[in-house]
Design an enzyme around this catalytic site. Structure first.
Site, PDB file in Angstrom:
ATOM      1  N   ASP A 245       0.816  -1.214   0.000  1.00  0.00           N
ATOM      2  CA  ASP A 245       0.000   0.000   0.000  1.00  0.00           C
ATOM      3  C   ASP A 245       0.850   1.266   0.000  1.00  0.00           C
ATOM      4  O   ASP A 245       0.449   2.290  -0.547  1.00  0.00           O
ATOM      5  CB  ASP A 245      -0.995   0.010   1.172  1.00  0.00           C
ATOM      6  CG  ASP A 245      -2.280   0.752   0.802  1.00  0.00           C
ATOM      7  OD1 ASP A 245      -2.758   0.564  -0.330  1.00  0.00           O
ATOM      8  OD2 ASP A 245      -2.785   1.528   1.629  1.00  0.00           O
TER       9      ASP A 245
ATOM     10  N   GLU B 291      -0.085  10.664   5.327  1.00  0.00           N
ATOM     11  CA  GLU B 291      -0.168   9.213   5.179  1.00  0.00           C
ATOM     12  C   GLU B 291       1.191   8.606   4.812  1.00  0.00           C
ATOM     13  O   GLU B 291       1.559   7.543   5.318  1.00  0.00           O
ATOM     14  CB  GLU B 291      -1.183   8.908   4.078  1.00  0.00           C
ATOM     15  CG  GLU B 291      -1.912   7.597   4.250  1.00  0.00           C
ATOM     16  CD  GLU B 291      -3.143   7.562   3.358  1.00  0.00           C
ATOM     17  OE1 GLU B 291      -4.098   8.315   3.647  1.00  0.00           O
ATOM     18  OE2 GLU B 291      -3.149   6.809   2.378  1.00  0.00           O
TER      19      GLU B 291
ATOM     20  N   GLU C  54     -11.205   6.032  -2.313  1.00  0.00           N
ATOM     21  CA  GLU C  54     -11.212   6.418  -0.898  1.00  0.00           C
ATOM     22  C   GLU C  54     -12.330   5.712  -0.130  1.00  0.00           C
ATOM     23  O   GLU C  54     -12.146   5.272   1.010  1.00  0.00           O
ATOM     24  CB  GLU C  54     -11.380   7.944  -0.775  1.00  0.00           C
ATOM     25  CG  GLU C  54     -10.244   8.764  -1.386  1.00  0.00           C
ATOM     26  CD  GLU C  54      -8.960   8.750  -0.577  1.00  0.00           C
ATOM     27  OE1 GLU C  54      -8.496   7.658  -0.192  1.00  0.00           O
ATOM     28  OE2 GLU C  54      -8.416   9.851  -0.336  1.00  0.00           O
TER      29      GLU C  54
ATOM     30  N   GLU D  75      -9.542  -3.057  -6.236  1.00  0.00           N
ATOM     31  CA  GLU D  75      -9.486  -3.056  -4.767  1.00  0.00           C
ATOM     32  C   GLU D  75      -9.591  -4.479  -4.213  1.00  0.00           C
ATOM     33  O   GLU D  75      -8.873  -4.839  -3.281  1.00  0.00           O
ATOM     34  CB  GLU D  75     -10.580  -2.156  -4.180  1.00  0.00           C
ATOM     35  CG  GLU D  75     -10.332  -0.655  -4.402  1.00  0.00           C
ATOM     36  CD  GLU D  75      -9.164  -0.094  -3.592  1.00  0.00           C
ATOM     37  OE1 GLU D  75      -8.800  -0.677  -2.549  1.00  0.00           O
ATOM     38  OE2 GLU D  75      -8.603   0.930  -4.017  1.00  0.00           O
TER      39      GLU D  75
HETATM   40  C1  HMH Z   1      -5.223   0.180  -2.649  1.00  0.00           C
HETATM   41  N1  HMH Z   1      -6.912   1.868  -2.172  1.00  0.00           N
HETATM   42  C2  HMH Z   1      -5.689   1.396  -1.929  1.00  0.00           C
HETATM   43  N2  HMH Z   1      -4.890   1.991  -1.036  1.00  0.00           N
HETATM   44  C3  HMH Z   1      -5.300   3.099  -0.377  1.00  0.00           C
HETATM   45  N3  HMH Z   1      -4.466   3.672   0.522  1.00  0.00           N
HETATM   46  C4  HMH Z   1      -6.589   3.613  -0.607  1.00  0.00           C
HETATM   47  C5  HMH Z   1      -7.368   2.951  -1.539  1.00  0.00           C
HETATM   48  C6  HMH Z   1      -7.158   4.809   0.108  1.00  0.00           C
HETATM   49  O1  HMH Z   1      -6.314   5.870   0.194  1.00  0.00           O
END
Ligand code: HMH
Length: 218
Positions: free
Chosen positions: A44, A85, A137, A207
Site C-alpha cells: 500500500d 499518510e 477512498e 481493490e
Molecule cells: C489500494 N486503495 C488502496 N490503497 C489506499 N491507501 C486507498 C485505496 C485509500 O487511500
C-alpha cells in the site's frame, strides 16, 4: 435517485466484495495473519506514492473544469492527508520491521498503478476522475470503519491503521467526494456517465485484487 447510490445498488455484490473482504474481516474478528498485514502495508505504501500524482492530476482537472471552487479545497485537503499518510507508512513500517525500500511491487499493484496513470491523462474527464477518486477512498473508509464498529475484535496494534481510514472525519470527507461526483454526474451526458460507471467497476475490481495480495499467493 442519485447516480452513485443507484450504481451501488446495481453492483452491490462487487461493492461488498471490496468493502467486506476476507482480509479486512480477519482484522475485524482478530484472526488476521500478521504477515498478511505486513504484505498489505508494504504494497500500500507503493500504491499511495502513485496515488499522489493521480490526486495532483485531479486537482489540475478541477481547476480547469470544475463549476464549483470548493472542489479544489476538498481535493487539496485529500492531498494534505496523503502527505501525512506517507509519513505514517514509514513509521508504521519501521514499527513492524517492514523494509519499504526492498518491497517489490506485486503484479496487481503495478496494474492498479498503471490504471491510475491512465486516469491522469488530460483526455480523461474531470467527472470520471473525481468519481474514481471517491470510489478509491470509499472502499478503504468502509472497510476500515467496519473494523472499528460494534462487535469488532480488532487487535490493539492494528487499531491505529483502522482509525486512519475509518475515522469519522475521513467518512465525512468521502461523503463530500460522493456529493461532488453526484453533482457532476447529474450534469453529464450519457457517454461520460457510462465511462464513470465502468471506471468505478474497475476500481472495485482492483481493490478486491489488492486485498487479495495480502494472501501472498502471487
Ligand atoms: C489500494 N486503495 C488502496 N490503497 C489506499 N491507501 C486507498 C485505496 C485509500 O487511500
Amino acid at each position: 435517485m442519485l447516480m452513485i447510490q443507484k450504481w451501488l445498488n446495481q453492483h452491490n455484490e462487487l461493492y461488498t466484495s471490496a468493502t467486506r473482504h476476507p482480509f479486512t474481516l480477519s482484522i475485524r474478528d482478530g484472526s488476521v495473519d500478521l504477515s498478511a498485514f505486513k504484505r498489505w502495508l508494504g504494497q500500500d505504501y507503493i500504491f499511495v506514492r502513485a496515488f499522489v500524482p493521480f490526486v495532483a492530476s485531479l486537482l489540475l482537472k478541477a481547476w480547469k473544469e470544475s463549476d464549483d471552487d470548493s472542489d479544489i479545497e476538498v481535493i487539496l485537503g485529500g492531498m494534505a492527508a496523503l502527505n501525512d499518510e506517507v509519513s505514517w507508512f514509514k513509521r508504521e513500517a519501521s514499527k513492524w520491521s517492514v523494509s519499504l525500500s526492498s518491497t517489490v511491487p506485486q503484479k496487481t499493484n503495478l496494474e492498479y498503478c498503471r490504471f491510475l496513470e491512465s486516469l491522469m491523462s488530460p483526455e480523461v474527464d474531470y467527472t470520471v476522475a473525481v468519481t474514481a477518486f471517491w470510489a478509491i477512498e470509499a472502499v478503504y473508509q468502509e472497510s476500515y470503519a467496519h473494523c472499528l464498529s460494534d462487535g469488532s475484535k480488532t487487535p490493539e496494534e492494528l487499531k491505529e491503521t483502522c482509525q486512519r481510514w475509518g475515522n469519522d472525519g475521513f467518512g465525512q470527507y468521502c461523503h463530500t467526494l460522493q456529493n461532488i461526483a453526484n453533482r457532476r454526474l447529474e450534469k453529464s451526458p450519457e457517454d461520460i456517465i457510462s465511462k464513470a460507471e465502468a471506471t468505478v467497476m474497475r476500481v472495485l475490481e482492483y481493490e478486491v485484487e489488492f486485498w487479495n495480495m495480502s494472501r501472498g499467493e502471487t
